[in-house]
Design a protein around this motif. Structure first.
Motif, PDB file in Angstrom:
ATOM      1  N   ARG A 148       0.829  -1.204   0.000  1.00  0.00           N
ATOM      2  CA  ARG A 148       0.000   0.000   0.000  1.00  0.00           C
ATOM      3  C   ARG A 148       0.861   1.250   0.000  1.00  0.00           C
ATOM      4  O   ARG A 148       0.550   2.208  -0.701  1.00  0.00           O
ATOM      5  N   LYS A 165       4.437  11.615  -8.705  1.00  0.00           N
ATOM      6  CA  LYS A 165       3.069  11.633  -9.243  1.00  0.00           C
ATOM      7  C   LYS A 165       2.663  10.348  -9.954  1.00  0.00           C
ATOM      8  O   LYS A 165       1.750  10.331 -10.756  1.00  0.00           O
ATOM      9  N   THR A 166       3.363   9.260  -9.730  1.00  0.00           N
ATOM     10  CA  THR A 166       2.929   8.039 -10.388  1.00  0.00           C
ATOM     11  C   THR A 166       2.289   7.077  -9.405  1.00  0.00           C
ATOM     12  O   THR A 166       1.944   5.960  -9.765  1.00  0.00           O
ATOM     13  N   SER A 167       2.145   7.488  -8.155  1.00  0.00           N
ATOM     14  CA  SER A 167       1.554   6.571  -7.195  1.00  0.00           C
ATOM     15  C   SER A 167       0.036   6.728  -7.210  1.00  0.00           C
ATOM     16  O   SER A 167      -0.489   7.828  -7.351  1.00  0.00           O
ATOM     17  N   ALA A 168      -0.639   5.617  -7.085  1.00  0.00           N
ATOM     18  CA  ALA A 168      -2.097   5.611  -7.118  1.00  0.00           C
ATOM     19  C   ALA A 168      -2.633   5.820  -5.699  1.00  0.00           C
ATOM     20  O   ALA A 168      -2.590   4.898  -4.885  1.00  0.00           O
ATOM     21  N   ILE A 169      -3.099   7.041  -5.449  1.00  0.00           N
ATOM     22  CA  ILE A 169      -3.515   7.385  -4.090  1.00  0.00           C
ATOM     23  C   ILE A 169      -4.569   6.429  -3.553  1.00  0.00           C
ATOM     24  O   ILE A 169      -4.658   6.183  -2.356  1.00  0.00           O
ATOM     25  N   LEU A 170      -5.331   5.848  -4.479  1.00  0.00           N
ATOM     26  CA  LEU A 170      -6.401   4.947  -4.049  1.00  0.00           C
ATOM     27  C   LEU A 170      -5.896   3.879  -3.091  1.00  0.00           C
ATOM     28  O   LEU A 170      -6.603   3.460  -2.178  1.00  0.00           O
ATOM     29  N   LEU A 173      -6.152   4.786   0.336  1.00  0.00           N
ATOM     30  CA  LEU A 173      -7.530   5.068   0.765  1.00  0.00           C
ATOM     31  C   LEU A 173      -8.168   3.742   1.186  1.00  0.00           C
ATOM     32  O   LEU A 173      -7.622   2.669   0.919  1.00  0.00           O
ATOM     33  N   PRO A 174      -9.323   3.798   1.845  1.00  0.00           N
ATOM     34  CA  PRO A 174      -9.939   2.543   2.297  1.00  0.00           C
ATOM     35  C   PRO A 174     -10.033   1.439   1.238  1.00  0.00           C
ATOM     36  O   PRO A 174      -9.677   0.298   1.520  1.00  0.00           O
ATOM     37  N   PRO A 175     -10.476   1.733  -0.003  1.00  0.00           N
ATOM     38  CA  PRO A 175     -10.590   0.628  -0.961  1.00  0.00           C
ATOM     39  C   PRO A 175      -9.268  -0.092  -1.172  1.00  0.00           C
ATOM     40  O   PRO A 175      -9.228  -1.307  -1.366  1.00  0.00           O
ATOM     41  N   GLY A 177      -7.012  -0.829   0.924  1.00  0.00           N
ATOM     42  CA  GLY A 177      -6.806  -1.841   1.952  1.00  0.00           C
ATOM     43  C   GLY A 177      -7.524  -3.126   1.598  1.00  0.00           C
ATOM     44  O   GLY A 177      -6.938  -4.209   1.615  1.00  0.00           O
ATOM     45  N   PHE A 178      -8.814  -2.990   1.244  1.00  0.00           N
ATOM     46  CA  PHE A 178      -9.591  -4.181   0.892  1.00  0.00           C
ATOM     47  C   PHE A 178      -8.972  -4.902  -0.302  1.00  0.00           C
ATOM     48  O   PHE A 178      -8.835  -6.122  -0.313  1.00  0.00           O
ATOM     49  N   ILE A 179      -8.600  -4.109  -1.316  1.00  0.00           N
ATOM     50  CA  ILE A 179      -8.076  -4.740  -2.525  1.00  0.00           C
ATOM     51  C   ILE A 179      -6.787  -5.485  -2.222  1.00  0.00           C
ATOM     52  O   ILE A 179      -6.603  -6.638  -2.610  1.00  0.00           O
ATOM     53  N   LEU A 181      -5.560  -6.689   0.601  1.00  0.00           N
ATOM     54  CA  LEU A 181      -5.723  -7.892   1.414  1.00  0.00           C
ATOM     55  C   LEU A 181      -6.422  -8.988   0.608  1.00  0.00           C
ATOM     56  O   LEU A 181      -6.011 -10.148   0.637  1.00  0.00           O
ATOM     57  N   CYS A 183      -6.549  -9.450  -2.674  1.00  0.00           N
ATOM     58  CA  CYS A 183      -5.705 -10.027  -3.711  1.00  0.00           C
ATOM     59  C   CYS A 183      -4.580 -10.850  -3.098  1.00  0.00           C
ATOM     60  O   CYS A 183      -4.217 -11.903  -3.623  1.00  0.00           O
TER      61      CYS A 183
ATOM     62  N   PHE C  22     -13.177   0.583   8.719  1.00  0.00           N
ATOM     63  CA  PHE C  22     -12.634  -0.760   8.935  1.00  0.00           C
ATOM     64  C   PHE C  22     -12.957  -1.322  10.305  1.00  0.00           C
ATOM     65  O   PHE C  22     -12.138  -2.005  10.908  1.00  0.00           O
ATOM     66  N   LEU C 174     -13.550  -9.515   0.087  1.00  0.00           N
ATOM     67  CA  LEU C 174     -12.742  -8.313   0.332  1.00  0.00           C
ATOM     68  C   LEU C 174     -12.697  -7.431  -0.911  1.00  0.00           C
ATOM     69  O   LEU C 174     -12.819  -6.203  -0.823  1.00  0.00           O
ATOM     70  N   ALA C 178     -13.975  -3.709  -1.427  1.00  0.00           N
ATOM     71  CA  ALA C 178     -13.147  -2.628  -1.974  1.00  0.00           C
ATOM     72  C   ALA C 178     -13.935  -1.830  -2.996  1.00  0.00           C
ATOM     73  O   ALA C 178     -13.957  -0.588  -2.963  1.00  0.00           O
ATOM     74  N   SER C 181     -16.583   0.140  -1.408  1.00  0.00           N
ATOM     75  CA  SER C 181     -15.991   1.287  -0.736  1.00  0.00           C
ATOM     76  C   SER C 181     -15.618   2.362  -1.752  1.00  0.00           C
ATOM     77  O   SER C 181     -15.754   3.564  -1.497  1.00  0.00           O
TER      78      SER C 181
ATOM     79  N   TRP D  98      -0.367   6.192 -19.970  1.00  0.00           N
ATOM     80  CA  TRP D  98      -0.147   5.045 -19.079  1.00  0.00           C
ATOM     81  C   TRP D  98      -1.210   4.977 -17.999  1.00  0.00           C
ATOM     82  O   TRP D  98      -1.607   3.901 -17.561  1.00  0.00           O
ATOM     83  N   SER D 136      -7.137   7.859  -7.553  1.00  0.00           N
ATOM     84  CA  SER D 136      -5.689   7.694  -7.530  1.00  0.00           C
ATOM     85  C   SER D 136      -4.956   8.928  -8.033  1.00  0.00           C
ATOM     86  O   SER D 136      -3.933   9.329  -7.484  1.00  0.00           O
ATOM     87  N   PHE D 137      -5.458   9.508  -9.103  1.00  0.00           N
ATOM     88  CA  PHE D 137      -4.756  10.638  -9.704  1.00  0.00           C
ATOM     89  C   PHE D 137      -5.707  11.822  -9.838  1.00  0.00           C
ATOM     90  O   PHE D 137      -6.081  12.211 -10.940  1.00  0.00           O
TER      91      PHE D 137
END
Lengths: 196, 446, 191, 318, 293
Positions: A148, A165-170, A173-175, A177-179, A181, A183, C22, C174, C178, C181, D98, D136-137
């Motif tokens: 994360r 600026k290439t990191s996905a802020i999501l 965020l809460p989603p 965490g779910f994703i 764990l 995956c 959570f 999960l 996600a 959420s 991308w 994300s962006f």
């Protein structure tokens, strides 16, 4: 040998988060940075070891019918201590972990270990069991945290690792965490897929 | 004025032009006829003849024990040369009486015309119908005398004759209506008399307006009888949907039309009733259509019961290349046979030989929830859910979702873009629910 | 009035206890397989949550604060909750055995359901009055039930889905959470 | 023992099948999207083409990879192309390629194939892709440019939300699409053409777009009446943002919308109400994507509780 | 400090009293042994015991209305555990049973009447002329048994027939119940020779329909040194049947059978054969000594 076995089982074979799927809440909530994961893991392990020792020592004293409330009170006492300690010595971490420090008390793993192991075994194996479980949980937390933090903030322990600026802020965020764990669990299932 | 119909349904291409204008031809009577002892729903008949017996045309050769059973007659005069278990167009193997035709066409003594049909008592009409072995000729093969029998606490308020013929390719009913409208109307009057009802409705789809006209003219002298034209839509000819279109009444799930005071018969059945009452002839021949894109010369025939499909196909010029399926009945609800050496039975309304062209080419996909099946379902069910329940053997859920209300018209499968055999799943579900009910337990494990 | 409204909207939609805080993940994943069970669990948690919220507030206000033993909060609260859950369990077992059977092992788990303790602590942290505590607890309970019910609806549909074997069960739950959420992110900034 | 090729086929009825199959339906959706594609290329040029290609490419490749990994037959039957194209249509034209591709991969892998692929997804994959990218962006996802010349600007809804005093575009401009916004959403005209085609081909039901647009129109009319805005106000909402795209192409997605008629009506009304709620009260200027995702969550329950009566049941037999 | 202790003691006391009273007033009897039993159940919920699931079986065990040996998947190790919990004796010896398909007529062996297109479900396929094979008594090859097996022990082979993995099969009989043709039978693992055809039709008919059918030639009957196999009446005709009590697994009949309808399988390895109950309290090392004795 037996002690090492008690210790090592918690890391992979019976990893509390990935294999037993216990203690999900903090693993989703505070895993936004590796630092958080370390702090949480340490606090958690400390409480687990301490409560396992006491419960194991008192296992013949506590009457069976009130054992659960008794365990909870013991665990809560240690959580309160850790809470106070962290407040005093690591105020930043204390704030960023927030409500999840007192909530260690309701982490199913601790009560689970008390029920499943400490109340049936002597003190020494209980310590190793707790250390193994604690370490396993911490490692699991760190794995989630790493994904994360790197993907979501582009840093590892605060050090930038991805270009700007290439990191996905999501991901922080809460989603995210779910994703992460979900995956990871799926991936581990796939890797360990041998007929049970 | 808007023509009355029902909600849901589909519009498959009718293909009726292939045979609609072809006058009915009397088919050659073959040297051997194969007469199955089960030609109606209900318990099969026991053979009344043995190998070597001489039989006459119209002689009773099979009699059933059950209540919902019907008589079987020899359709030619000749010798019984065998009673064997043979394939039946209904998808099963049943005992079949094989008669060697002696070409004498001798009628049995029991076949006698009635001198004054208008003086017959209602109960006597029912008896005649029973003796003539008449069953529903639209395909359901429900014994007609059972249908006419009075049911405690109910009164037939309207008799509907079903001349809708909504199945693609089939035109046999269309031809009967054009060629024998008087017989149909006469039959209707006998049916109405036997159930003590003053109102008769003949329902015809609007692609057969010429038939509606012919019937209207024939029925002009008969009070209480009207011809109702309904729009061309499948399954307009389904009993419950037709009752709704004609009367606005809905037959509850699991109930018979009598529950809403209606009796439905096929137009062919009515003509057979007229023949039986006036001429005393039992049901030994029927109208049917031989059609499909796999037949050289599609045609309508008047056929003796027991003629093999293959003999009719030969009279129609044989098959074309690439025939994949031979269907007994219409292509929407008919059953495929694995050989054309199966006999025509009382419920065979057509023989349709299909090449691969109109079958779904692509593979089966997962359900994409397009809901086309739900929109098409004339029984207002959710076929896709029912199929999903059946797929995982959730019979209880299937029963809760009214799986038993399905009329198996096939509209859902026709529209399904994912080519899922929904109806087969649903049939499986019905079977399991019935088995559970019969076992007297709550639906549980299949 | 406005304040209460904000508390409700915030607790149910924006800061949904499961999807963004959570808390209460275990029962969320465990009891969301069937709609009927999820309704029961939602009801049980709501009941415990509101009662616990009020009780803990009273204890904090009239016991811990006056005696200046705020550090006993965790201990005292968990004690209250544990007793309460046991009480509810006994009531259910006596008066509604089918419901008790359906909720199975998850009833005792309400004790270790962090949602209950978490909301109790948040109540104190935000320095709510008793009225707000009740509203706040109830809204979080509603948020929990909402998430649970929506989830169970989805999972009933997933029963027929062709999910890859290793993703079946908790992992797909999960991932569903996600995506739910993510959908709930749409509410952020509301009001 | 005998050659199976010469045997007849025995199969359950019916033995006729309608012309629609899954691939033809997907192809029709692509055809319906063509006018909007043309409009987007006209207004946003090569920039947009790049985003579209990355999305479609990302979606298509990840679909093939997923099918291979999960050992399923087929090649996706166009559905990945639809997902990719729809995703591209709700992205800003200046988005780095991308990012667009990443969104498409996320959409296809996470939202679709983890749930079992075609027909099993709970959420509209394209919208999940967009929600993922937006969360994300946020900066890149809200940098709009004017059509034709590519100068950076704000979207019409953004102008309204921020109340910067910048002039709002006219209804005519909104209808034709010469305004800032996502690639495929600006031209209401092109989208209406495509939606009309889908309705004509009976691939979508009028209920969802109808009730969704109607509820937006009614609610914004109420707001206009209450706040004293002119009659242009509801039309502004109708033609701006992704409403047309969402109403005709996203909310009507077979897999993720209810199957019952009543369910669809409720679904449409819910979507419309959420759009207005988020646009007027929420943190984002645009709420179409989130509104549809939120209603996707509710879809299983809508299906469950909106089942109509079965023929012959619960109606007076008079 | 004192205050803290008092506070907690007070709280604890109050709640203790409430709970104490409540537990008296609201008590419900539950046998703890049911829960213990639930933990040791195989959890397949296969229904071989005839009850709706493992939990129901556990309850029935405590009530004493069923015998532990009803649970086929559990095997001896389960009987031992049950005996430990319930205090009974698990001394019933039972041979391990596995499912076997009494039909070998796959694609290539059996005459096909038509191509079947429809759902892969045996019961559904039977509705169309009793399946696509000319023989109406054999396997319809749609794999319902394979899907019903909770242990993954049945896979569909290349010839369209199900293949039972005797090592994975627990003899739970799910497939036996599922098979609409009733040609899956449980056989003891020591019975290596079996007539794998149930067709009662006259030899001429059955031979015309299937290369590996029982043709009632009675060669097996004539060659059996133990008088263990006979062609006996079955349904509307007859079929060869082996008397397991007399059969010595010599395999002569299988070798002489002109159609190979009688089949001898190679002996299964010890781990499968060994499935005997052990007395409670002792642990079986699986050495096989007890079986050999």
């Amino acid at each position: 040998m037996a002690l090492i076995n008690e210790f090592s089982k918690g890391i992979i074979r019976e990893n509390p988060l990935f294999r037993l799927v216990l203690g999900c809440c903090p693993s989703l909530a505070i895993t936004t940075s590796v630092e958080n994961g370390l702090g949480m893991g340490a606090a958690f392990t400390a409480v687990l070891v301490a409560s396992n020792i006491v419960i194991s020592a008192l296992r013949k004293v506590i009457p069976d019918s009130v054992r659960i409330p008794a365990y909870i009170v013991i665990i809560a006492a240690f959580v309160t201590m850790i809470d106070q300690l962290m407040h005093a010595f690591t105020p930043e971490l204390y704030i960023s972990l927030g409500i999840f420090i007192p909530l260690i008390v309701v982490n199913c793993i601790i009560l689970g270990r008390a029920e499943a192991f400490a109340n049936k075994n002597p003190v020494l194996p209980s310590i190793f069991d707790a250390l193994g479980m604690g370490l396993g949980y911490t490692l699991a937390l760190l794995l989630v945290c790493t994904f994360r933090e790197v993907l979501g903030a582009g840093t590892f322990l605060g050090v930038p690792v991805l270009p700007g600026k290439t990191s996905a802020i999501l991901m922080i965020l809460p989603p995210g965490g779910f994703i992460t764990l979900g995956c990871l669990l799926g991936l581990l299932n796939k890797l360990q897929k041998k007929p049970a | 004025m808007k023509r009355p119909t029902f909600a849901g349904g589909i519009h498959p291409p009718g293909h009726k032009w292939m045979t609609a204008a072809a006058p009915t031809v009397a088919a050659d009577v073959p040297d051997r006829l194969y007469i199955p002892l089960s030609q109606h729903i209900g318990a099969p008949c026991a053979a009344l003849v043995v190998v070597g017996d001489q039989v006459k045309k119209g002689q009773v050769i099979g009699r059933g024990g059950g209540f919902v059973s019907s008589l079987i007659h020899a359709s030619v005069s000749g010798t019984v040369v065998g009673i064997e278990v043979m394939e039946h167009p209904g998808g099963s193997f049943v005992p079949t009486v094989i008669i060697e035709n002696d070409r004498r066409e001798e009628w049995a003594e029991t076949v006698r015309p009635c001198s004054d049909p208008s003086a017959l008592e209602p109960a006597r009409i029912r008896e005649i119908v029973q003796e003539a072995g008449i069953v529903g000729m639209g395909g359901a093969t429900f014994p007609s005398h059972v249908k006419y029998a009075p049911v405690e606490g109910t009164q037939v308020e309207a008799v509907i004759l079903n001349g809708v013929e909504c199945e693609p390719y089939l035109t046999a009913d269309h031809r009967i209506m054009l060629e024998r409208p008087q017989r149909i109307v006469a039959g209707l009057s006998y049916i109405m008399r036997s159930v003590g009802c003053a109102r008769g409705i003949i329902a015809v789809e609007d692609n057969k307006l010429d038939a509606a006209e012919a019937l209207g003219a024939a029925a002009a002298s008969l009070p209480g009888v009207t011809v109702t034209v309904v729009p061309e839509k499948y399954p307009q000819g389904s009993e419950k949907q037709l009752i709704y279109a004609c009367t606005g009444k809905e037959v509850p799930p699991g109930a018979l039309p009598i529950a809403v005071g209606v009796l439905v018969n096929n137009v062919g059945t009515a003509a057979a009733v007229a023949d039986a009452v006036e001429l005393g002839t039992p049901l030994i021949e029927r109208y049917l259509t031989v059609s499909g894109d796999g037949v050289a010369r599609p045609a309508n025939y008047l056929v003796r019961i027991g003629t093999l499909f293959g003999e009719l196909a030969a009279q129609s010029g044989g098959y074309l290349d690439g025939v994949e399926r031979i269907v007994a009945g219409g292509p929407m609800m008919g059953r495929t046979v694995f050989t054309d050496q199966v006999p025509v039975v009382k419920g065979t309304s057509g023989i349709v030989a299909l090449t691969g062209g109109q079958l779904p080419k692509g593979r089966e996909y997962p359900c994409v929830r397009c809901a086309k099946c739900i929109d098409a379902c004339p029984a207002f069910l959710a076929p896709t859910s029912l199929a999903k329940f059946a797929r995982r053997s959730a019979w209880e859920e299937a029963e809760m979702a009214d799986v038993m209300s399905c009329i198996e018209c096939g509209s859902c499968v026709y529209v399904c873009p994912a080519a899922i055999p929904l109806i087969q799943y649903i049939k499986r579900g019905k079977q399991a629910v019935l088995a559970a009910r019969a076992a007297g337990t709550a639906t549980g494990k299949g | 009035m406005q304040e209460y409204f904000i508390i409700v909207v915030s607790a149910v939609l924006i800061n949904n206890i499961v999807l963004s805080q959570f808390l209460g993940i275990c029962p969320f994943l465990g009891v969301s397989k069937k709609l009927s069970a999820s309704l029961g669990m939602g009801g049980a948690v709501s009941f415990v949550l509101v009662l616990a919220g009020a009780l803990t507030w009273l204890v904090q206000r009239y016991l811990l604060d006056p005696f200046r033993v705020g550090y006993l909060q965790t201990l005292a609260f968990i004690l209250i909750i544990a007793s309460l859950v046991q009480f509810v369990e006994m009531v259910l077992r006596k008066f509604s055995p089918p419901l008790y059977k359906a909720l199975g092992i998850y009833l005792p788990l309400i004790t270790t359901n962090c949602a209950v303790l978490g909301v109790a602590i948040i109540n104190i942290q935000k320095e709510y009055t008793l009225g707000k505590v009740l509203v706040h607890s109830l809204s979080h309970a509603a948020g929990f039930t909402l998430a649970l019910v929506l989830m169970s609806g989805i999972r009933e549909r997933l029963e027929d889905a062709d999910i890859p074997e290793s993703m079946q069960g908790t992992p797909i739950a999960l991932v569903t959470a996600a995506l739910m959420s993510m959908a709930f992110l749409g509410f952020s900034g509301l009001i | 023992m005998n050659n199976p090729e010469q045997l007849l086929t025995v199969a359950p009825a019916p033995h006729l099948h309608g012309p629609d199959t899954v691939p033809t339906a997907m192809r029709d959706v692509l055809i319906a999207l063509a006018p909007a594609l043309a409009a987007s290329l006209y207004f946003f040029g090569l920039q947009a083409l790049l985003v579209i290609l990355s999305c479609v490419g990302g979606a298509w490749i990840s679909e093939l990879v997923c099918l291979r990994v999960m050992k399923k037959e087929g090649t996706g039957e166009w559905s990945a192309l639809v997902t990719g194209l729809l995703l591209a249509f709700c992205l800003p034209p200046a988005l780095p390629a991308w990012m667009a591709a990443l969104g498409a991969v996320f959409a296809v892998v996470i939202a679709k194939h983890l749930f079992g692929g075609l027909g099993h997804n709970i959420f509209n994959p394209a919208l999940i892709g967009r929600a993922f990218l937006l969360a994300s962006f946020p900066v890149a996802m809200t940098s709009w440019s004017t059509p034709l010349d590519g100068v950076s600007t704000a979207s019409p809804l953004g102008i309204m939300k921020e109340a910067t005093g910048a002039p709002l575009p006219s209804i005519g401009e909104l209808f034709l699409g010469s305004v800032g916004g996502s690639i495929g959403e600006t031209s209401a005209l092109a989208l209406l053409l495509g939606g009309g085609y889908l309705l004509y081909r009976r691939h979508i039901d009028w209920r969802i777009p109808g009730t969704m647009l109607a509820s937006v129109f009614c609610l914004t009319s109420l707001v206009a009446a209450w706040r004293g805005f002119g009659p242009w106000y509801p039309f502004f909402h109708l033609f701006s943002g992704g409403l047309m795209l969402g109403a005709f192409f996203m909310a009507t997605d077979w897999v993720t919308s209810p199957v019952t008629k009543l369910g669809r009506v409720l679904f449409g009304i819910g979507c419309g109400a959420m759009v207005v709620l988020i646009r007027l009260k929420g943190g984002y200027p645009e709420g179409v994507a989130y509104s549809i995702l939120l209603m996707n969550v509710v879809t299983p329950l809508l299906d469950r509780y909106s089942r109509g009566r079965v023929f012959g049941r619960g109606k007076a037999h008079a | 400090m004192l205050v803290a202790v008092l506070c907690l003691a007070g709280l604890g006391g109050i709640f203790g009293i409430i709970l104490g009273v409540a537990s008296k007033k609201l008590a419900v009897e539950v046998d703890s042994r049911v829960e213990e039993l639930n933990k040791v159940m195989p959890g397949a919920n296969c229904g071989s015991c005839g009850l709706p699931g493992c939990a129901a079986f556990a309850e029935a065990l405590v009530e004493g209305s069923v015998k532990p040996t009803l649970c086929a998947p559990g095997g001896a190790s389960l009987y031992e555990k049950i005996a430990l919990i319930l205090g009974g004796e698990a001394s019933e010896y039972q041979e391990r049973q596995v499912a076997q398909l009494l039909c070998q007529g796959g694609v290539g062996h059996s005459r096909m009447l038509f191509r079947y297109q429809g759902i892969k479900e045996c019961q559904a396929a039977l509705a169309h002329y009793k399946g696509q094979k000319a023989c109406n008594f054999g396997c319809v090859m749609q794999g319902s048994c394979s899907r019903a097996c909770p242990f993954g022990a049945i896979q569909m082979g290349a010839d369209g027939l199900p293949v039972v993995d005797y090592y994975l099969c627990t003899g739970c009989s799910r497939c036996v119940v599922e098979c609409p043709q009733q040609i899956l039978k449980l056989v003891g693992v020591s019975h290596l020779v079996n007539v794998r055809c149930v067709n009662p039709e006259p030899g001429k008919v059955s031979k015309g329909n299937c290369k590996v059918a029982c043709i009632k030639c009675k060669i097996c009957e004539k060659n059996c040194p133990e008088d263990a196999v006979h062609v006996v009446a079955s349904g509307e005709g007859s079929v060869a049947i082996i008397d397991n009590d007399k059969c010595t697994n010599c395999g002569i009949c299988a070798a002489k059978c002109p159609t190979r309808a009688i089949d001898k399988i190679p002996p299964l390895s010890e781990e499968v054969v060994l499935e005997v109950a052990v007395p409670p309290g002792t642990s079986c090392p699986n050495c096989g000594a007890c079986k050999a004795a």
